[in-house]
Design a protein around this motif. Sequence first.
Motif, PDB file in Angstrom:
ATOM      1  N   SER A 132       0.868  -1.233  -0.080  1.00  0.00           N
ATOM      2  CA  SER A 132       0.222  -0.152   0.032  1.00  0.00           C
ATOM      3  C   SER A 132       0.900   1.166  -0.012  1.00  0.00           C
ATOM      4  N   PRO A 133       0.373   2.401  -0.542  1.00  0.00           N
ATOM      5  CA  PRO A 133       1.159   3.785  -0.373  1.00  0.00           C
ATOM      6  C   PRO A 133       1.406   3.878   1.135  1.00  0.00           C
ATOM      7  N   ALA A 134       2.640   4.696   1.628  1.00  0.00           N
ATOM      8  CA  ALA A 134       2.678   4.744   2.929  1.00  0.00           C
ATOM      9  C   ALA A 134       1.812   5.821   3.495  1.00  0.00           C
ATOM     10  N   LYS A 135       1.205   6.580   2.586  1.00  0.00           N
ATOM     11  CA  LYS A 135       0.336   7.559   2.989  1.00  0.00           C
ATOM     12  C   LYS A 135      -1.037   6.907   3.431  1.00  0.00           C
ATOM     13  N   TRP A 136      -1.381   5.840   2.658  1.00  0.00           N
ATOM     14  CA  TRP A 136      -2.573   5.095   3.358  1.00  0.00           C
ATOM     15  C   TRP A 136      -2.213   4.478   4.590  1.00  0.00           C
ATOM     16  N   HIS A 137      -0.999   3.843   4.748  1.00  0.00           N
ATOM     17  CA  HIS A 137      -0.786   3.286   6.144  1.00  0.00           C
ATOM     18  C   HIS A 137      -0.789   4.426   7.050  1.00  0.00           C
ATOM     19  N   LEU A 138      -0.637   5.766   6.870  1.00  0.00           N
ATOM     20  CA  LEU A 138      -0.673   6.818   7.932  1.00  0.00           C
ATOM     21  C   LEU A 138      -2.163   7.194   8.269  1.00  0.00           C
ATOM     22  N   ALA A 139      -3.068   7.027   7.410  1.00  0.00           N
ATOM     23  CA  ALA A 139      -4.572   7.186   7.345  1.00  0.00           C
ATOM     24  C   ALA A 139      -5.140   6.078   8.022  1.00  0.00           C
ATOM     25  N   HIS A 140      -4.796   4.836   7.600  1.00  0.00           N
ATOM     26  CA  HIS A 140      -5.511   3.593   8.163  1.00  0.00           C
ATOM     27  C   HIS A 140      -5.212   3.258   9.499  1.00  0.00           C
ATOM     28  N   THR A 141      -4.033   3.300  10.048  1.00  0.00           N
ATOM     29  CA  THR A 141      -3.949   3.469  11.187  1.00  0.00           C
ATOM     30  C   THR A 141      -4.508   4.407  12.387  1.00  0.00           C
ATOM     31  N   SER A 142      -4.894   5.494  11.859  1.00  0.00           N
ATOM     32  CA  SER A 142      -5.773   6.436  12.464  1.00  0.00           C
ATOM     33  C   SER A 142      -6.927   6.114  12.574  1.00  0.00           C
ATOM     34  N   TRP A 143      -7.398   5.608  11.303  1.00  0.00           N
ATOM     35  CA  TRP A 143      -8.805   4.948  11.190  1.00  0.00           C
ATOM     36  C   TRP A 143      -9.030   3.856  12.231  1.00  0.00           C
ATOM     37  N   PHE A 144      -8.108   3.008  12.457  1.00  0.00           N
ATOM     38  CA  PHE A 144      -8.365   1.956  13.571  1.00  0.00           C
ATOM     39  C   PHE A 144      -8.550   2.518  14.822  1.00  0.00           C
ATOM     40  N   THR A 175     -12.181   4.200  14.410  1.00  0.00           N
ATOM     41  CA  THR A 175     -13.618   3.068  14.369  1.00  0.00           C
ATOM     42  C   THR A 175     -13.641   2.264  15.501  1.00  0.00           C
ATOM     43  N   PHE A 176     -12.543   1.500  16.257  1.00  0.00           N
ATOM     44  CA  PHE A 176     -12.574   0.689  17.167  1.00  0.00           C
ATOM     45  C   PHE A 176     -12.485   1.173  18.535  1.00  0.00           C
ATOM     46  N   ILE A 177     -12.163   2.537  18.664  1.00  0.00           N
ATOM     47  CA  ILE A 177     -12.016   3.094  20.010  1.00  0.00           C
ATOM     48  C   ILE A 177     -13.016   4.303  20.160  1.00  0.00           C
ATOM     49  N   LEU A 178     -12.505   5.232  19.588  1.00  0.00           N
ATOM     50  CA  LEU A 178     -13.336   6.785  19.419  1.00  0.00           C
ATOM     51  C   LEU A 178     -14.828   6.467  19.205  1.00  0.00           C
ATOM     52  N   GLY A 179     -15.296   5.766  18.003  1.00  0.00           N
ATOM     53  CA  GLY A 179     -16.377   5.544  17.557  1.00  0.00           C
ATOM     54  C   GLY A 179     -17.272   4.691  18.456  1.00  0.00           C
ATOM     55  N   GLU A 180     -16.775   4.025  19.104  1.00  0.00           N
ATOM     56  CA  GLU A 180     -17.367   2.833  19.919  1.00  0.00           C
ATOM     57  C   GLU A 180     -17.432   3.590  21.503  1.00  0.00           C
ATOM     58  N   PHE A 181     -16.382   4.179  21.994  1.00  0.00           N
ATOM     59  CA  PHE A 181     -16.268   4.219  23.581  1.00  0.00           C
ATOM     60  C   PHE A 181     -16.384   5.699  23.804  1.00  0.00           C
ATOM     61  N   VAL A 182     -16.501   6.639  22.788  1.00  0.00           N
ATOM     62  CA  VAL A 182     -16.478   8.186  23.150  1.00  0.00           C
ATOM     63  C   VAL A 182     -17.891   8.497  22.640  1.00  0.00           C
ATOM     64  N   PRO A 183     -18.732   8.724  23.528  1.00  0.00           N
ATOM     65  CA  PRO A 183     -20.108   8.955  22.989  1.00  0.00           C
ATOM     66  C   PRO A 183     -20.313  10.183  22.088  1.00  0.00           C
ATOM     67  N   ASP A 184     -19.777  11.437  22.104  1.00  0.00           N
ATOM     68  CA  ASP A 184     -19.622  12.456  21.738  1.00  0.00           C
ATOM     69  C   ASP A 184     -18.584  12.741  20.567  1.00  0.00           C
ATOM     70  N   TYR A 185     -17.941  11.674  20.322  1.00  0.00           N
ATOM     71  CA  TYR A 185     -16.815  11.965  19.363  1.00  0.00           C
ATOM     72  C   TYR A 185     -17.316  12.344  17.919  1.00  0.00           C
ATOM     73  N   LYS A 186     -16.543  13.498  17.347  1.00  0.00           N
ATOM     74  CA  LYS A 186     -17.056  13.856  16.039  1.00  0.00           C
ATOM     75  C   LYS A 186     -15.764  13.243  15.075  1.00  0.00           C
ATOM     76  N   PRO A 187     -16.198  12.541  14.386  1.00  0.00           N
ATOM     77  CA  PRO A 187     -15.179  11.904  13.249  1.00  0.00           C
ATOM     78  C   PRO A 187     -14.568  13.261  12.428  1.00  0.00           C
ATOM     79  N   ILE A 224      -7.083  -0.070  22.736  1.00  0.00           N
ATOM     80  CA  ILE A 224      -6.029   0.844  22.471  1.00  0.00           C
ATOM     81  C   ILE A 224      -5.062   0.103  22.354  1.00  0.00           C
ATOM     82  N   VAL A 225      -4.489  -0.932  23.307  1.00  0.00           N
ATOM     83  CA  VAL A 225      -3.333  -1.681  23.090  1.00  0.00           C
ATOM     84  C   VAL A 225      -3.393  -2.494  21.806  1.00  0.00           C
ATOM     85  N   LEU A 226      -4.512  -2.898  21.330  1.00  0.00           N
ATOM     86  CA  LEU A 226      -4.670  -3.396  20.147  1.00  0.00           C
ATOM     87  C   LEU A 226      -4.347  -2.621  19.285  1.00  0.00           C
ATOM     88  N   GLY A 227      -4.767  -1.428  19.290  1.00  0.00           N
ATOM     89  CA  GLY A 227      -4.444  -0.341  18.101  1.00  0.00           C
ATOM     90  C   GLY A 227      -2.959   0.050  18.015  1.00  0.00           C
TER      91      GLY A 227
END
Lengths: 436, 436, 436, 436
Positions: free
Chosen positions: C45-57, C60-72, C135-138
């Motif tokens: 993958s392009p390195a730029k994609w890796h930069l984005a995808h790791t943040s997406w993780f 998606t799996f922490i902020l979106g699920e555990f922070v009620p008012d999180y704004k993407p 978070i540890v998984l992330g």
Amino acid sequence: MPTISTVAPATTLLARFHAVRQATMHLIAPLSPEDLMVQSSPDASPAKWHLAHTSWFFETFILGEFVPDYKPFHPDFHWLFNSYYNSLGEMPEKKLRASFSRPPLHAILAYRTHVDAAISTFLEKAPEEEAVRRIVLGLEHEQQHQELIATDVKHALFTNPLHPAYTELIGRREPETMAPPQDWVNFAPGLTEIGITPDPAALEAFAFDNETPRHTTYIAPFQLATRPVTCAEYLAFIDDNGYRRPELWLAEGWSTMRADGWQSPLYWRRDETTTSGWSIYTLKGFQPLEALSETPACHLSFFEADAYARWAGCRLPTEFEWEYAAVQQPFNPASGNFIESANLHPTPATSRSGVQQLFGDIWEWTQSGYTGYPGYHPLPGALGEYNGKFMSSQVILRGGSCVTPASHIRPTYRNFFGPSTRWQFSGVRLAKDAAQ
Amino acid sequence: MPTISTVAPATTLLARFHAVRQATMHLIAPLSPEDLMVQSSPDASPAKWHLAHTSWFFETFILGEFVPDYKPFHPDFHWLFNSYYNSLGEMPEKKLRASFSRPPLHAILAYRTHVDAAISTFLEKAPEEEAVRRIVLGLEHEQQHQELIATDVKHALFTNPLHPAYTELIGRREPETMAPPQDWVNFAPGLTEIGITPDPAALEAFAFDNETPRHTTYIAPFQLATRPVTCAEYLAFIDDNGYRRPELWLAEGWSTMRADGWQSPLYWRRDETTTSGWSIYTLKGFQPLEALSETPACHLSFFEADAYARWAGCRLPTEFEWEYAAVQQPFNPASGNFIESANLHPTPATSRSGVQQLFGDIWEWTQSGYTGYPGYHPLPGALGEYNGKFMSSQVILRGGSCVTPASHIRPTYRNFFGPSTRWQFSGVRLAKDAAQ
Amino acid sequence: MPTISTVAPATTLLARFHAVRQATMHLIAPLSPEDLMVQSSPDASPAKWHLAHTSWFFETFILGEFVPDYKPFHPDFHWLFNSYYNSLGEMPEKKLRASFSRPPLHAILAYRTHVDAAISTFLEKAPEEEAVRRIVLGLEHEQQHQELIATDVKHALFTNPLHPAYTELIGRREPETMAPPQDWVNFAPGLTEIGITPDPAALEAFAFDNETPRHTTYIAPFQLATRPVTCAEYLAFIDDNGYRRPELWLAEGWSTMRADGWQSPLYWRRDETTTSGWSIYTLKGFQPLEALSETPACHLSFFEADAYARWAGCRLPTEFEWEYAAVQQPFNPASGNFIESANLHPTPATSRSGVQQLFGDIWEWTQSGYTGYPGYHPLPGALGEYNGKFMSSQVILRGGSCVTPASHIRPTYRNFFGPSTRWQFSGVRLAKDAAQ
Amino acid sequence: MPTISTVAPATTLLARFHAVRQATMHLIAPLSPEDLMVQSSPDASPAKWHLAHTSWFFETFILGEFVPDYKPFHPDFHWLFNSYYNSLGEMPEKKLRASFSRPPLHAILAYRTHVDAAISTFLEKAPEEEAVRRIVLGLEHEQQHQELIATDVKHALFTNPLHPAYTELIGRREPETMAPPQDWVNFAPGLTEIGITPDPAALEAFAFDNETPRHTTYIAPFQLATRPVTCAEYLAFIDDNGYRRPELWLAEGWSTMRADGWQSPLYWRRDETTTSGWSIYTLKGFQPLEALSETPACHLSFFEADAYARWAGCRLPTEFEWEYAAVQQPFNPASGNFIESANLHPTPATSRSGVQQLFGDIWEWTQSGYTGYPGYHPLPGALGEYNGKFMSSQVILRGGSCVTPASHIRPTYRNFFGPSTRWQFSGVRLAKDAAQ
């Protein structure tokens, strides 16, 4: 050579029908039911399929349309043996033809007999004009498939690692006559008429729709070679690194040639046991190149023909130049090297003067793309799919080959294949612009 | 629309050189270094590569040959930015261009500056005739790549799942003017001269080798449509199941269309949020089809153009008919919808009488395959690879498009692409045989 | 070597979070936005994609699920940067990542900052256990992508015809130390426990689901080589016609090797300017093989590793043998050649006794296919797609490489790739059955 | 059903030789020479090739090595009918087997007769031990090809658009017995011995090298289903959108299934004329699914087997669990549904208690990849290529099928195919971890 029948001049359409149909049967005589099963390339079909499809053509376009109480031989054959007529409904993918072990050969032969009988009966009853035209079309169609049987079987037998021959060479091959040196014939410029406009009254005269209508074209002055390029001449191109010099090739030809690993015409192979270092596979088995060196080179793609012409400082003729020259020659099919001569391979030019070998021996690549003539209209209905829908990415060839039935060819006849096609008996006749 | 510069009529070759080179830079102004990296199809190249390759052309064919002490900008660029000139040696595979993150953009821009300075200096010294001819060729070459930058960038941005626009629409789009109804213009039969024989004395006049030599052709009577087919008209073809009726298609078109899943022109997509049910991606982003319904349909393959024509009971013109008609029109590039107009999309025909929009808006597919004219000879040396080697399996388009530089087009100009090509601004003008 | 940060032992999860996230940024420091765009193979993958995808993780799996008012950060990123989690909905095809010129790099960096801030804030509020585990998984996920950035960038730069280096070699390279001769260590048979059963109380302890549960396995007596196979040793295999002897290869390896034209490990090329006749591309540019001859050979496929082992009269270890041996060694990540050492290439073994270099330097191919341990269950929900769905046609590698973060590795860690994979730092450690 | 011979318990090796060879001939009795030509997929070979290759095996590995004055039947057959033994030299590509119209069938049958006579003569002279071992291997090899003839012919006939049957159903099909409900059998944990170590004294006992050596393995407690999954049960999976839920599939399975358009097992098709809405093609022609609903589902890939198991909340057994269970069952080949029963399709389980149908009916996919057992060594010489070189990317199946010869199967027998293979009679038996 008993396997190739001569189609005697037929005095009636019925006689002609039987002669053409029988010629197909003669053609498969040296082959086993297993041979008739082989489909060795996506271009080719099993010979057994050709046997069925040519009968299907008569059943579909004549018996099914003009004989009210005609009973089809088998309820599934109408879709099973359709080749590419989408208007008639779905059909099996071409590659599936290799799986047609059923119906067995004897059923296909019974199908042929059934159709032959029905057409015979029908012809006895003075059929209407359109039906007669269709029968003539069916016979021309069958002759096209006779040529395909020869080319497809050649490819199938060559693909077999044992490379068996279709028929054996009989006796010691005679030393080849030398082809006369290639010379040039000049053609003057001018307006000319190309193609045919059929005479509606001449029922049994025939031309394909793609040869029509007859129309005016302007021809610039040009020169045409007296004979096709021979194997010896083509070998000089190979020896001069013809397959390794990109400047000689069209870009698409260069990439196709490299991707497919071409280093010579199809059916040539290096052979250290021969004087020339090459052998050539023919329908009569492998022969040393030196035995064929004076024969026209064949199984060339358009790309190879074009590269050879560039190497020789010449070009390919246009199809109009070719026809313009051809109509000025005496046309005597009986004298050409067609399938009836049973050579099944091109033969050397003789020493006659003027343009020779225009008809028979090899299909001659032109530089013309396949398009409709001005005012062209396909036949109505499903038969409109016969020719018109192939008018893209194809190149015109002219003149017939050593496996074309002689009675199938005319000066206006247009054959067409994609530019990388090599399994047909296709070669090169050079042309050039008029000397300044 | 500040991103597209107008190439002012240049009084000197030097002025013209700078104007053309600057136009390229204007074209990439809205793009980031990352945008210039994308190669979204095998047909396309990254815009950054175009920037380098156009400079390479001047360095290779002018500076390297005519300036004795010229010092190349970088020792590797001579092979790195070669496109397809085999005579000059090996080059990277086209698909590798997507990996050219190095040299970085700023190095490519420095390369351009280096070449610009060297050409400027050279031009001040009254160069010999052949060098002048080469510089003119280099400018025409650069203009071709300007069009490719526009088409390649359009495809790249569309491929991005976010579909960003190249430039934004400014303000509320005006309601479209209605295109006048399509009408027919009759052309009489006769002999005509096609193409150009260059005047050796007119150094800065220009035609590509494939437009030469001027030669005689016979034209049968025909009719040509007054304007191209619009989106609204093409939508009627779709709605009449045009993509599902095999009888309308060439065989190769039918199989290509099914294999690639075409159901509309490239860049059209179903969109339930619009009145028409369709949106069209343009260089200014997606727009509802209804806002573009009177504009010429574009991004059609030859196969779609041909199928549409058959559906309409017409045909495509030959390239000779097209040119025959075009030379009878006033040719005023400044009035056409070319890249300088900054529309970056076809615009509706106006109500003027006669044949309109021959120049600009869309490339018009003809039915003519791409071959050499009688007496055609490629340029000598590596430049002989410019055009001649592509003369197979390509179809001629005429007239230029909304992303062609206006000064690049002539009535004799021959563009060519494969019949399944859709990423160019290509559309349909109908023709038919003369009414009987 | 300033580009690779050392992840200092973090006393808090917050500190560890920042250390890991910062390490990713250090990794891309030598690269331009254009470099970050390149996707040079379907594996990468392009390195730029890796930069984005790791943040997406994290989003998606922490902020979106555990922070009620999180704004993407951006409404489209939730699908744009999904890699392969079908449960979360549709996502772009992997090959389209090369077209992501937008969002631009600076937007991706802003995305990282946004996510970093949100996670920091969240961590200050004593999050619930499951969130901590995520978070540890992330972080472990981000470390995996750090390794992928290194391997993908290496492939991207090598694909560029100029073969630029990622970082330059500094100073004259020291003469290499000689690796000690390979020796064997015997392991006794017996029942052993393989894998990990996580302690639910140890929140920040970590193992992937595919390392669980701990379970009993019987190990037959075997011998394991003291160090991996070196480049010099592998060269002897090549010189002994290793790539031309079918009896050494698995059938699938033989056909893959021939189809892809392998004649050496990836990144090796013939080079007449060096003493050995070979050069090897590293992240620091090409180096003569003789400068690397004592380093472990890397960028081998499983098929090459297996063929080498057969040639050497040995075999590859099973993953159970490997782990059985590994847990008997002192495990000190700080002492291994991991990414923090900034070598970015394997280094020679030293003369210590016993089994060396199990951790770091190269991933060691085992002969074990990738399957679930007895009692294995994937994580619930979308995260169940993390590992379990890849359990077919993959082979296990063990031990980490010179571009793996040291803190990411455990003796029970299971990496897996298809048997023809070569772009990872993968090599061979030999095993054999116990001497009789 | 006269076409399948029963291999009577043979009292001598000579008798067994003739029985096995004759069984092959019985198998092709319903087929024409044309049927024997069809090669309908890259996995399959023409039946005619199987006839030749099995004779080649005896000629190459017994007659050629142990009979000093043996005269080969044909000088080209030694390379023509080699399958994949690279050590013996070059061989034709597999796909060329479809072109073997020559040698004709009668020559292949003569080849068989020639080999049969030579082996008979040889056996009368008390051959040495190794020769006896080889003859036994040749018979097992022939039995493998008997199964392949059945599966390849099934695929060939199905590919034919007419879908002819191999043999006809005789009489009205009886209403199916109901399969008993699936139940579970518990197996206790423990160390067990897997595989076989051959007794050198038992010349005619047989196991393939991949079943050796016998070795210790630890088995965790597990449960095994009493019978395979039936068509009715598999239909419930389809009806529950099994083919549309990515969470049920391995990633490689999901992409394979979508690329190939699977929506059901191979040979199932939607059929509105049946009660169930489905028909299933068998060697006796199409039958409504409802007539087969209680039979084990077959022609499943590993991916489908695995997805079904996940849907059912279970998993596939390991090959060790399978063997552990199998050796605890009475093994009576004569009672299983093997090829000799002439059903040529799986039959329903009966109501006996315990684990049923382990042997015959369907090959049962395990979750185990195909690797060598600890201490495994291939046979010396060319025969070492028989099994060992396929130990990558293959999955183990156990137990034999309804087209396996009964005498060919053992509890330790390991079959292997790639995970997307479907043309074998392969199905599912469920397993799960022991209830806690």
